[in-house]
Design a protein around this motif. Sequence first.
Motif, PDB file in Angstrom:
ATOM      1  N   GLU A  13       0.656  -0.901   0.127  1.00  0.00           N
ATOM      2  CA  GLU A  13      -0.086   0.529   0.120  1.00  0.00           C
ATOM      3  C   GLU A  13       0.656   1.587  -0.071  1.00  0.00           C
ATOM      4  O   GLU A  13       0.447   2.618  -0.667  1.00  0.00           O
ATOM      5  N   LYS A  14       2.075   1.001   1.118  1.00  0.00           N
ATOM      6  CA  LYS A  14       2.273   2.196   0.705  1.00  0.00           C
ATOM      7  C   LYS A  14       3.698   2.862  -0.374  1.00  0.00           C
ATOM      8  O   LYS A  14       3.771   3.707  -1.034  1.00  0.00           O
ATOM      9  N   GLU A  15       4.135   1.283  -0.940  1.00  0.00           N
ATOM     10  CA  GLU A  15       4.673   1.256  -2.122  1.00  0.00           C
ATOM     11  C   GLU A  15       3.523   2.125  -3.216  1.00  0.00           C
ATOM     12  O   GLU A  15       4.181   2.974  -4.268  1.00  0.00           O
ATOM     13  N   VAL A  16       2.288   1.903  -3.139  1.00  0.00           N
ATOM     14  CA  VAL A  16       1.388   2.301  -4.302  1.00  0.00           C
ATOM     15  C   VAL A  16       1.623   3.531  -4.574  1.00  0.00           C
ATOM     16  O   VAL A  16       1.807   4.371  -5.211  1.00  0.00           O
ATOM     17  N   ALA A  17       0.989   3.665  -2.966  1.00  0.00           N
ATOM     18  CA  ALA A  17       1.053   5.602  -2.855  1.00  0.00           C
ATOM     19  C   ALA A  17       2.137   6.339  -3.409  1.00  0.00           C
ATOM     20  O   ALA A  17       1.599   7.743  -3.687  1.00  0.00           O
ATOM     21  N   GLU A  18       3.247   5.789  -2.865  1.00  0.00           N
ATOM     22  CA  GLU A  18       4.518   6.769  -3.720  1.00  0.00           C
ATOM     23  C   GLU A  18       4.069   6.805  -4.740  1.00  0.00           C
ATOM     24  O   GLU A  18       4.775   8.138  -5.533  1.00  0.00           O
ATOM     25  N   ARG A  19       4.354   5.522  -5.755  1.00  0.00           N
ATOM     26  CA  ARG A  19       4.062   5.275  -6.827  1.00  0.00           C
ATOM     27  C   ARG A  19       3.648   6.125  -7.717  1.00  0.00           C
ATOM     28  O   ARG A  19       3.592   7.494  -9.074  1.00  0.00           O
ATOM     29  N   LEU A  20       2.576   6.440  -7.172  1.00  0.00           N
ATOM     30  CA  LEU A  20       0.785   6.773  -8.067  1.00  0.00           C
ATOM     31  C   LEU A  20       0.692   8.434  -6.935  1.00  0.00           C
ATOM     32  O   LEU A  20      -0.021   9.033  -7.717  1.00  0.00           O
ATOM     33  N   GLN A  21       1.622   8.657  -5.992  1.00  0.00           N
ATOM     34  CA  GLN A  21       1.576  10.389  -5.260  1.00  0.00           C
ATOM     35  C   GLN A  21       0.027  10.482  -4.723  1.00  0.00           C
ATOM     36  O   GLN A  21      -0.398  11.906  -4.753  1.00  0.00           O
ATOM     37  N   VAL A  22      -1.110   8.678  -4.311  1.00  0.00           N
ATOM     38  CA  VAL A  22      -1.784   9.152  -3.521  1.00  0.00           C
ATOM     39  C   VAL A  22      -1.699   8.874  -2.282  1.00  0.00           C
ATOM     40  O   VAL A  22      -0.802   8.816  -1.835  1.00  0.00           O
ATOM     41  N   ASP A  23      -2.672   9.865  -1.442  1.00  0.00           N
ATOM     42  CA  ASP A  23      -2.257  10.125   0.509  1.00  0.00           C
ATOM     43  C   ASP A  23      -2.237   8.503   1.006  1.00  0.00           C
ATOM     44  O   ASP A  23      -1.491   8.780   1.767  1.00  0.00           O
ATOM     45  N   TYR A 235      -3.321  12.508 -13.479  1.00  0.00           N
ATOM     46  CA  TYR A 235      -4.252  13.617 -14.170  1.00  0.00           C
ATOM     47  C   TYR A 235      -4.313  14.784 -12.738  1.00  0.00           C
ATOM     48  O   TYR A 235      -3.932  15.886 -12.696  1.00  0.00           O
ATOM     49  N   ARG A 236      -5.195  14.019 -11.595  1.00  0.00           N
ATOM     50  CA  ARG A 236      -5.359  14.181 -10.314  1.00  0.00           C
ATOM     51  C   ARG A 236      -4.662  13.169  -9.246  1.00  0.00           C
ATOM     52  O   ARG A 236      -6.208  12.771  -9.175  1.00  0.00           O
ATOM     53  N   PRO A 237      -4.041  13.397  -8.494  1.00  0.00           N
ATOM     54  CA  PRO A 237      -4.555  11.884  -7.832  1.00  0.00           C
ATOM     55  C   PRO A 237      -4.818  11.838  -6.691  1.00  0.00           C
ATOM     56  O   PRO A 237      -5.455  13.118  -6.103  1.00  0.00           O
ATOM     57  N   SER A 238      -5.677  10.916  -6.519  1.00  0.00           N
ATOM     58  CA  SER A 238      -6.749  10.820  -5.456  1.00  0.00           C
ATOM     59  C   SER A 238      -6.392  10.890  -4.501  1.00  0.00           C
ATOM     60  O   SER A 238      -5.186  10.863  -3.792  1.00  0.00           O
ATOM     61  N   ASP A 239      -7.405  10.816  -3.292  1.00  0.00           N
ATOM     62  CA  ASP A 239      -6.849  11.246  -1.399  1.00  0.00           C
ATOM     63  C   ASP A 239      -7.295   9.638  -1.450  1.00  0.00           C
ATOM     64  O   ASP A 239      -6.242   9.760  -0.156  1.00  0.00           O
ATOM     65  N   VAL A 240      -7.643   8.627  -1.894  1.00  0.00           N
ATOM     66  CA  VAL A 240      -7.828   7.649  -1.243  1.00  0.00           C
ATOM     67  C   VAL A 240      -7.727   6.637  -2.479  1.00  0.00           C
ATOM     68  O   VAL A 240      -8.569   7.382  -3.711  1.00  0.00           O
ATOM     69  N   LEU A 241      -6.984   5.925  -2.411  1.00  0.00           N
ATOM     70  CA  LEU A 241      -7.248   4.589  -3.776  1.00  0.00           C
ATOM     71  C   LEU A 241      -7.434   3.141  -3.565  1.00  0.00           C
ATOM     72  O   LEU A 241      -7.078   2.892  -2.728  1.00  0.00           O
ATOM     73  N   ILE A 242      -8.478   2.990  -4.133  1.00  0.00           N
ATOM     74  CA  ILE A 242      -9.180   1.350  -3.094  1.00  0.00           C
ATOM     75  C   ILE A 242      -9.014   0.462  -4.269  1.00  0.00           C
ATOM     76  O   ILE A 242      -9.429   0.381  -5.693  1.00  0.00           O
TER      77      ILE A 242
END
Length: 254
Positions: A13-23, A235-242
């Motif tokens: 989850e942390k890796e994907v968050a970093e990769r996509l710049q999602v919180d 385009y716009r990193p979301s606040d949450v990605l599920i």
Amino acid sequence: ETMESVTGLADREKEVAERLQVDRVIIVPGNSDRYSWVKKELGRACIQQMKDMLQPEDIVAVAGGTTLADVAQMMTPDEKFSSVTFVPARGGLGEKVEIQSNTISSTMAVKAKGNYRLLHVPDQLSREARESLVLEPGIKELLRLIRRAGIVVHGVGAASTMAVRRGAEDDILRVLQEKEAAAEAFGYYFDRNGQIVHKEKTIGLQLDELQENQKVITVAGGASKAEAISAYMNYRPSDVLITDEGAAQAVLGD
Ligand code: G3H
């Protein structure tokens, strides 16, 4: 499930968050391309997030698609939703009734014991029709609610899959191909850099008008959506990605 695999998912989850710049990224086990129950798990996780983020009297704008339809199916009554109003994010996009945002927002509201408002707008409007529709008092009021949404919940699809599912005309398919569209969300199409390359002709949520304080929850799983998810987040990193393990693995390229 072993403790090890639980920790593993948190790391991913942390890796994907970093990769996509999602919180914040939440990964559910499995790959929804292969098993339909995984989409239900995405739905369960999404509802939990909505509950965590909700403010009383909030407006929740929801998009369409099969993933969001599963989110709605997983909804259960909760006191937190009693003052909440669900609205569709945009008008018709050429989808079957079951997966239209009007249907999904009303289903969610009924199951949650919240409130809902519908936006009755046909698919593929001419410019003249759009311009006169937005002056209708009932529609004006709905558009005002949509613009005020505290939470926006939506899916992401692979551009070609979505265009074909919605029966796009040949000239649109050609534009999407020429401009290398990779992702679709809310009726907007994006290339891999997150540039908008096409917009469906309807009314409702305008992505470029979204403010910082409006929280966006993106729900999308399946390895086949990895490219689309990355493109959209450009385009716009979301606040949450599920998402699910299938998509997460493919996003990370392993
Ligand atoms: O707007 C629909 C989404 O882009 C994706 O739909 O959840 O059926 O894959 P889906």
